[in-house]
Design a protein around this motif. Sequence first.
Motif, PDB file in Angstrom:
ATOM      1  N   PRO A 180       0.797  -1.224   0.000  1.00 47.77           N
ATOM      2  CA  PRO A 180       0.000   0.000   0.000  1.00 47.77           C
ATOM      3  C   PRO A 180       0.836   1.283   0.000  1.00 47.77           C
ATOM      4  N   TRP A 181       2.066   1.222   0.510  1.00 50.52           N
ATOM      5  CA  TRP A 181       2.914   2.419   0.551  1.00 50.52           C
ATOM      6  C   TRP A 181       3.689   2.626  -0.751  1.00 50.52           C
ATOM      7  N   GLY A 182       3.486   1.761  -1.756  1.00 55.39           N
ATOM      8  CA  GLY A 182       4.081   1.963  -3.072  1.00 55.39           C
ATOM      9  C   GLY A 182       5.319   1.142  -3.363  1.00 55.39           C
ATOM     10  N   ASP A 183       5.936   0.571  -2.343  1.00 55.82           N
ATOM     11  CA  ASP A 183       7.105  -0.289  -2.530  1.00 55.82           C
ATOM     12  C   ASP A 183       6.638  -1.714  -2.829  1.00 55.82           C
ATOM     13  N   TRP A 184       7.590  -2.552  -3.226  1.00 50.63           N
ATOM     14  CA  TRP A 184       7.358  -3.995  -3.332  1.00 50.63           C
ATOM     15  C   TRP A 184       7.904  -4.591  -2.056  1.00 50.63           C
ATOM     16  N   TYR A 185       7.101  -5.433  -1.392  1.00 50.80           N
ATOM     17  CA  TYR A 185       7.471  -5.954  -0.080  1.00 50.80           C
ATOM     18  C   TYR A 185       7.057  -7.420   0.027  1.00 50.80           C
ATOM     19  N   GLY A 186       7.910  -8.222   0.659  1.00 49.30           N
ATOM     20  CA  GLY A 186       7.573  -9.619   0.903  1.00 49.30           C
ATOM     21  C   GLY A 186       8.348 -10.164   2.082  1.00 49.30           C
ATOM     22  N   GLN A 187       7.884 -11.304   2.593  1.00 48.22           N
ATOM     23  CA  GLN A 187       8.545 -11.977   3.707  1.00 48.22           C
ATOM     24  C   GLN A 187       8.719 -13.447   3.341  1.00 48.22           C
TER      25      GLN A 187
END
Length: 92
Positions: free
Chosen positions: A64-71
């Motif tokens: 939602p903040w515009g970055d690509w994120y994963g765990q």
Amino acid sequence: MHGQLDGIAGGVTLMALDTPSVMEYSVGSDVTTALTGDDEATLRSWWDGLADGGTVTLPLEQAPWGDWYGQVTDRFGARWMVNIAGPGQAQG
């Protein structure tokens, strides 16, 4: 506690943190390492390597903040977070 190393592989930042009280704690997985930066090719390559034989707990997707994120938990049981800065997003 948090630790941070800046300037690895094209400006990628490596951070480590212990388990916050809102997350499940289990001995041996009490540290999470985060890779952040805007070098998309490098970070996606590292993500692929960490996920190979590991368990993706949150897919690498646009957040939602515009970055690509994963765990992901790698094949050795180490937990990782990967954050790729979106266009125009500052890292730091």
